[in-house]
Scaffold this active site. Structure first.
Site, PDB file in Angstrom:
ATOM      1  N   HIS A   1      -7.761  71.290 108.675  1.00 30.21           N
ATOM      2  CA  HIS A   1      -8.338  72.485 108.043  1.00 30.21           C
ATOM      3  C   HIS A   1      -7.290  73.435 107.483  1.00 30.21           C
ATOM      4  O   HIS A   1      -7.582  74.604 107.234  1.00 30.21           O
ATOM      5  CB  HIS A   1      -9.226  73.224 109.059  1.00 30.21           C
ATOM      6  CG  HIS A   1     -10.453  72.448 109.451  1.00 30.21           C
ATOM      7  ND1 HIS A   1     -11.226  72.747 110.544  1.00 30.21           N
ATOM      8  CD2 HIS A   1     -11.033  71.363 108.866  1.00 30.21           C
ATOM      9  CE1 HIS A   1     -12.236  71.882 110.617  1.00 30.21           C
ATOM     10  NE2 HIS A   1     -12.137  71.026 109.619  1.00 30.21           N
TER      11      HIS A   1
ATOM     12  N   CYS B   1      -3.022  78.640  90.282  1.00 31.99           N
ATOM     13  CA  CYS B   1      -2.029  77.607  89.928  1.00 31.99           C
ATOM     14  C   CYS B   1      -1.559  76.869  91.189  1.00 31.99           C
ATOM     15  O   CYS B   1      -2.171  76.982  92.243  1.00 31.99           O
ATOM     16  CB  CYS B   1      -0.852  78.244  89.170  1.00 31.99           C
ATOM     17  SG  CYS B   1       0.287  79.189  90.208  1.00 31.99           S
TER      18      CYS B   1
ATOM     19  N   TYR C   1      -7.879  87.539 107.896  1.00 28.63           N
ATOM     20  CA  TYR C   1      -6.848  86.532 108.221  1.00 28.63           C
ATOM     21  C   TYR C   1      -5.588  87.180 108.786  1.00 28.63           C
ATOM     22  O   TYR C   1      -4.939  86.610 109.660  1.00 28.63           O
ATOM     23  CB  TYR C   1      -6.555  85.646 107.000  1.00 28.63           C
ATOM     24  CG  TYR C   1      -7.627  84.587 106.861  1.00 28.63           C
ATOM     25  CD1 TYR C   1      -7.628  83.466 107.681  1.00 28.63           C
ATOM     26  CD2 TYR C   1      -8.673  84.739 105.954  1.00 28.63           C
ATOM     27  CE1 TYR C   1      -8.642  82.522 107.604  1.00 28.63           C
ATOM     28  CE2 TYR C   1      -9.688  83.802 105.873  1.00 28.63           C
ATOM     29  CZ  TYR C   1      -9.665  82.695 106.692  1.00 28.63           C
ATOM     30  OH  TYR C   1     -10.671  81.771 106.630  1.00 28.63           O
TER      31      TYR C   1
END
Ligand code: OAD
Length: 280
Positions: free
Chosen positions: A154, A165, A103
């Site tokens: 997306h 969390c 990424y």
């Protein structure tokens, strides 16, 4: 309308899992300017008459920013990498460092490329018409070009959320650096990209915004998507099955190409500025 299998409702999956195969790698004759100009005139007329316009965009609109698409032979990301290895919660749980490195690489390409003429043309269109963009892209390039009403189906590669969390944070495009996974400041668990991976649910707010915008639209522009990933592809199927004029911009044929009202077989960076220029 070709519907998604009911057990997959709202969950990301690929049309090919339901047995669809690409037509072939047919590049339509974009050099035939007579055909292109005729289609452009007709599409421009449909757009001129519209008050509310919806754009459904996919990876192809960012291709000319240097951001690879997913399914194109040779150049598409899924031709080189496996979605199961890089875009699934299981892959992240197994090897978060590898997923983050991937990424971060994509973030670098996006930041380097920035928005192109196609993204800018849509921002310009929003000054003339009421425009809602619904995108499968996670790159944030519509917003970087100045588009404001963008529903992201997306997720967004610049957003991170905790894998345990509720903590989330937005990383400004200009500040993205380093490829080490980040830990949550609240609970210490691993942060993950806020992207919808295969098998995950799409954000309900984006789906609701998409349905509402499509129900009111006077003209729909489908640009740069192979129309293979559900439930996003179902939005296109719905638009094509309805009475609202649909314009498709894509140099290659997709499963809906034979059913749209106007087809511009050209790149987004050529066809979108040409289309918007027809309005002034
Ligand atoms: P695809 O890679 O499936 O399709 C890209 C489409 O863009 C193809 O139909 C190309 O012909 C077209 N194209 C290429 N260059 C173009 C250009 N310059 N102008 C216009 N069109 C062009 O990408 P998507 O349909 O967006 O999910 O894929 C959908 C989802 O699959 C993505 O959002 C991604 C992936 O798994 C996630 O990342 C969550």
């Amino acid at each position: 309308m070709e519907a998604a299998p009911s057990q997959e409702h709202g969950r990301q999956h690929d049309r090919r899992q339901a047995g669809w195969r690409p037509l072939h790698d047919q590049v339509l004759d974009v050099s035939d300017d007579d055909d292109y100009n005729l289609a452009l005139d007709q599409a421009g007329e449909a757009l001129s008459c519209a008050g509310r316009v919806v754009v459904l965009s996919g990876a192809g609109i960012s291709a000319e920013s240097g951001v690879p698409t997913f399914r194109e032979a040779q150049t598409g990301l899924w031709a080189r990498f496996s979605p199961a290895d890089l875009a699934s919660p299981e892959a992240f749980a197994k090897d978060p460092e590898r997923i983050w490195a991937w990424y971060h690489w994509r973030r670098t390409l996006i930041a380097r490329g920035g928005p192109n003429a196609g993204h800018h043309a849509l921002a310009q269109l929003a000054e003339i018409k009421s425009l809602q963009t619904i995108t499968q892209n996670v790159d944030g390039l519509h917003q970087a070009a100045g588009s404001r009403r963008v529903a992201e189906l997306h997720g967004n590669i610049w957003r991170e959320r905790c894998s345990e969390c509720d903590h989330a944070r937005l990383v400004p495009m200009a500040e993205a650096q380093g490829d080490a996974p980040v830990r949550c400041r609240d609970c210490g668990a691993m942060m993950r990209p806020a992207i919808v991976w295969f098998g995950e649910m799409l954000p309900q707010t984006a789906l609701v915004a998409a349905d509402a915008a499509l129900a009111e639209a006077d003209c729909v522009i489908v640009v740069g998507t192979s129309n293979q990933v559900y439930p996003a592809a179902a939005l296109v199927d719905t638009a094509v099955a309805g009475a609202t004029p649909v314009i498709e911009i894509n140099p290659q044929e997709t499963p809906v190409s034979q059913h749209v009202d106007h087809r511009l077989a050209a790149s987004a960076s050529r066809a979108l500025p040409d289309l918007v220029a027809r309005l002034s």
